[in-house]
Design a protein around this motif. Sequence first.
Motif, mmCIF file in Angstrom:
data_model
loop_
_atom_site.group_PDB
_atom_site.id
_atom_site.type_symbol
_atom_site.label_atom_id
_atom_site.label_comp_id
_atom_site.label_asym_id
_atom_site.label_seq_id
_atom_site.Cartn_x
_atom_site.Cartn_y
_atom_site.Cartn_z
ATOM 1 N N GLY B 151 0.821 -1.211 0.000
ATOM 2 C CA GLY B 151 0.000 0.000 0.000
ATOM 3 C C GLY B 151 0.855 1.260 0.000
ATOM 4 O O GLY B 151 2.028 1.234 0.380
ATOM 5 N N LEU B 152 0.235 2.338 -0.432
ATOM 6 C CA LEU B 152 0.965 3.595 -0.606
ATOM 7 C C LEU B 152 1.484 4.148 0.720
ATOM 8 O O LEU B 152 2.645 4.542 0.833
ATOM 9 N N GLY B 153 0.637 4.135 1.714
ATOM 10 C CA GLY B 153 1.020 4.713 3.001
ATOM 11 C C GLY B 153 2.286 4.084 3.549
ATOM 12 O O GLY B 153 3.207 4.776 4.005
ATOM 13 N N ALA B 154 2.354 2.749 3.472
ATOM 14 C CA ALA B 154 3.508 2.038 4.029
ATOM 15 C C ALA B 154 4.746 2.187 3.155
ATOM 16 O O ALA B 154 5.836 1.796 3.551
ATOM 17 N N SER B 155 4.579 2.729 1.954
ATOM 18 C CA SER B 155 5.709 2.779 1.027
ATOM 19 C C SER B 155 6.406 4.136 0.999
ATOM 20 O O SER B 155 7.557 4.228 0.592
ATOM 21 N N ARG B 156 5.696 5.154 1.448
ATOM 22 C CA ARG B 156 6.324 6.481 1.452
ATOM 23 C C ARG B 156 7.529 6.460 2.385
ATOM 24 O O ARG B 156 7.402 6.139 3.564
ATOM 25 N N GLY B 157 8.698 6.769 1.814
ATOM 26 C CA GLY B 157 9.912 6.858 2.628
ATOM 27 C C GLY B 157 10.463 5.541 3.106
ATOM 28 O O GLY B 157 11.379 5.509 3.922
ATOM 29 N N VAL B 158 9.932 4.412 2.580
ATOM 30 C CA VAL B 158 10.377 3.111 3.074
ATOM 31 C C VAL B 158 11.858 2.876 2.774
ATOM 32 O O VAL B 158 12.534 2.095 3.452
ATOM 33 N N ALA B 159 12.390 3.592 1.773
ATOM 34 C CA ALA B 159 13.803 3.431 1.421
ATOM 35 C C ALA B 159 14.588 4.709 1.688
ATOM 36 O O ALA B 159 15.605 4.969 1.063
ATOM 37 N N ALA B 160 14.106 5.508 2.643
ATOM 38 C CA ALA B 160 14.723 6.819 2.885
ATOM 39 C C ALA B 160 16.219 6.715 3.158
ATOM 40 O O ALA B 160 16.981 7.633 2.840
ATOM 41 N N GLU B 161 16.634 5.585 3.706
ATOM 42 C CA GLU B 161 18.074 5.462 4.023
ATOM 43 C C GLU B 161 18.936 5.451 2.766
ATOM 44 O O GLU B 161 20.139 5.639 2.837
ATOM 45 N N MET B 162 18.313 5.242 1.603
ATOM 46 C CA MET B 162 19.075 5.240 0.351
ATOM 47 C C MET B 162 19.086 6.611 -0.328
ATOM 48 O O MET B 162 19.729 6.809 -1.358
ATOM 49 N N ALA B 163 18.346 7.556 0.239
ATOM 50 C CA ALA B 163 18.103 8.810 -0.491
ATOM 51 C C ALA B 163 19.381 9.582 -0.789
ATOM 52 O O ALA B 163 19.465 10.277 -1.786
ATOM 53 N N HIS B 164 20.378 9.446 0.051
ATOM 54 C CA HIS B 164 21.550 10.310 -0.145
ATOM 55 C C HIS B 164 22.816 9.555 -0.497
ATOM 56 O O HIS B 164 23.904 10.105 -0.413
ATOM 57 N N VAL B 165 22.664 8.301 -0.919
ATOM 58 C CA VAL B 165 23.888 7.523 -1.170
ATOM 59 C C VAL B 165 24.699 8.083 -2.340
ATOM 60 O O VAL B 165 25.873 7.787 -2.467
ATOM 61 N N MET B 166 24.078 8.878 -3.186
ATOM 62 C CA MET B 166 24.843 9.455 -4.296
ATOM 63 C C MET B 166 25.115 10.934 -4.111
ATOM 64 O O MET B 166 25.482 11.624 -5.046
#
Lengths: 389, 186
Positions: B151-166
């Motif tokens: 579902g959308l709610g559970a997916s928002r930001g679920v991978a936030a830890e990857m947001a700044h790897v580049m």
Amino acid sequence: MKALRWHGKHDIRCDSVPDPEIEHPRDAIIKVTSCAICGSDLHLYDGFMPGMKSGDIIGHEFMGEVMEVGSENRKLKVGDRVVVPFTIICGECDQCRRSNFSVCERTNRNKKMGDTAFGHTTAGLFGYTHLTGGYPGGQAEFVRVPYADVAPVKIPNGLTDEQVLFLGDILPTGWQAAVQCDIEPTDTVAIWGAGPVGQFAIRSAIMLGARQVVAIDNVPERLSMAAASGAITINFDEESVIERLNELTGGKGPEKCIDAVGMEAHATATLDSMYDRAKQAVMLETDRPHVLREIFYVCRPAGTVSVPGVYGGLLDKMPFGMAMNKGLTIRMGQTHVNRWTDDLLERIQQGQIDPSFVITHTARLEDGPALYETFKHKHDGCIKVVLKP
Amino acid sequence: MHGVDIHTQRAYERKAARARSMARGLGYFSIGLGLAELFAPQVFTRFLGLHDRETLVRSYGLREIGTGLGVLSSADPSSWIWGRVGGDALDLATLSLGMDHDNPQRDNVVLAAVAVGGITALDLYCAQELDASRRVSQAPDYSRRTGFPRGLGASRGVAAEMAHVMRPRFVTDPPRVTPRTLASAR
Ligand SMILES: NC(=O)c1ccc[n+]([C@@H]2O[C@H](COP(=O)([O-])OP(=O)(O)OC[C@H]3O[C@@H](n4cnc5c(N)ncnc54)[C@H](O)[C@@H]3O)[C@@H](O)[C@H]2O)c1
Ligand SMILES: [Zn+2]
Ligand SMILES: [Zn+2]
């Protein structure tokens, strides 16, 4: 075996060709169970990419079963199920050691041509012009995979082809496009193009925690699929892209902009895209950079522009001064597929994302030529085609 | 349309309404012209120098009235408007009969051809707009293809830890950098 071959602009045929053979001890031969048609294939289909030769086997999104392995290949066994990334990588050169896989220094067997065309060669790619090695592609029953002890991704049991096939190209492409944006929780990410790459860029931006994701296209069902994952939609035929984006960002423009369209951007009602069409027709420029111009204009100063969309050659009338003065960061490239595959495979296994949502058409390899037409013209609600050899 | 943004939805509705009202206008025009052709064909034949063609003009009048009624009574008038485009072509072909140099009314025929040309352009535009609106309303429904099994709610930001790897190594968060001059000014 049967394979789809490029014979010229808008001329793709399903031909009988000799089976591939092991040519190097690190090779493997894959029996393809699923392959897909990519937006990049359309650039070949439409004759916009230089360096194709009549009779080239196309296709760079494929997976299957290992049939045969070379004597030095210790990674793969006959019977393994693998997804093969579209970038061929050696795993050992300076670039590979930095994970810059799409610019591997060794796998382009037409290195001279690559050096001439790009200044320095980029990686070899499957089924994608002789500038990148002219390797026979994966829209075929069998494929020879060079350096097969490096890139292929082994697929654990319990996952369908449809769930993992896109690990080889468009899932990591949408993902890298979003990761390159360095997304902050306060960011608006605007994505031009709601094709397959755009769809994955949208999902990625949501997963990476963007505050607001905006999808721009003019194909109603593609916008509907974009909205399904929480994107705000803009239909550029009916709404002003610039006005809507400014409205959505308090007049400041989106911090992050992604061009998931590339060199064949449609003429919108604006004059500049007509100009591009005309120039492209007489070969004065090769690409239509309408989307990039719009992005440079609307992007927030100090923002980031991420370009997964493919460009082939020369762009004309680029407002580069606008980009410079606004201090934009531009990041682009063919995807460093293997940089992301392990992590993404895990996310698929955990159920964070199921890439099969994007598939709208499944058919036999023989139907490939007809489906190029369907995909190109977006007939019949077509968004992504999977072929089963 | 399925699930799209309310602004996009409204834009679709505006487009459809515009196309429909244009079609209605063309429908009334069709009937008006048709009645004139049916009951006063000699006005046309005299103006155009097409003598003895009254019956032909009457039959065109019937055609116009028919298409006009079709446009006005149909929920999706697109095929009727395309019919009008075909009728326009027939009109132009008929007018070309009057283009002979020995026709003293030749200038009037040219005038009429220009007018029909203009109407043809309107008909074509309207037909295309109607088709585009139909494409919107008949687009396949992909509004449940989220791609997010949880579902959308559970997916928002679920991978936030990857947001700044580049994030480029030397680009830090701007707010953390306070230029010294600015700091002393506070
Ligand atoms: N960087 C990579 O490694 C990589 C990998 C795969 C694909 N690609 C490229 O990504 C791009 C998209 O691929 P795809 O498979 O999604 O293709 P696609 O052709 O299905 O999608 C392109 C979409 O852009 C839309 N579009 C056209 N003009 C537009 C405009 N002016 N504004 C907004 N949208 C517009 C089209 O309607 C279409 O839906 C292609 O250029 C492809 O070559 C790059
Ligand atoms: Zn691709
Ligand atoms: Zn390498």
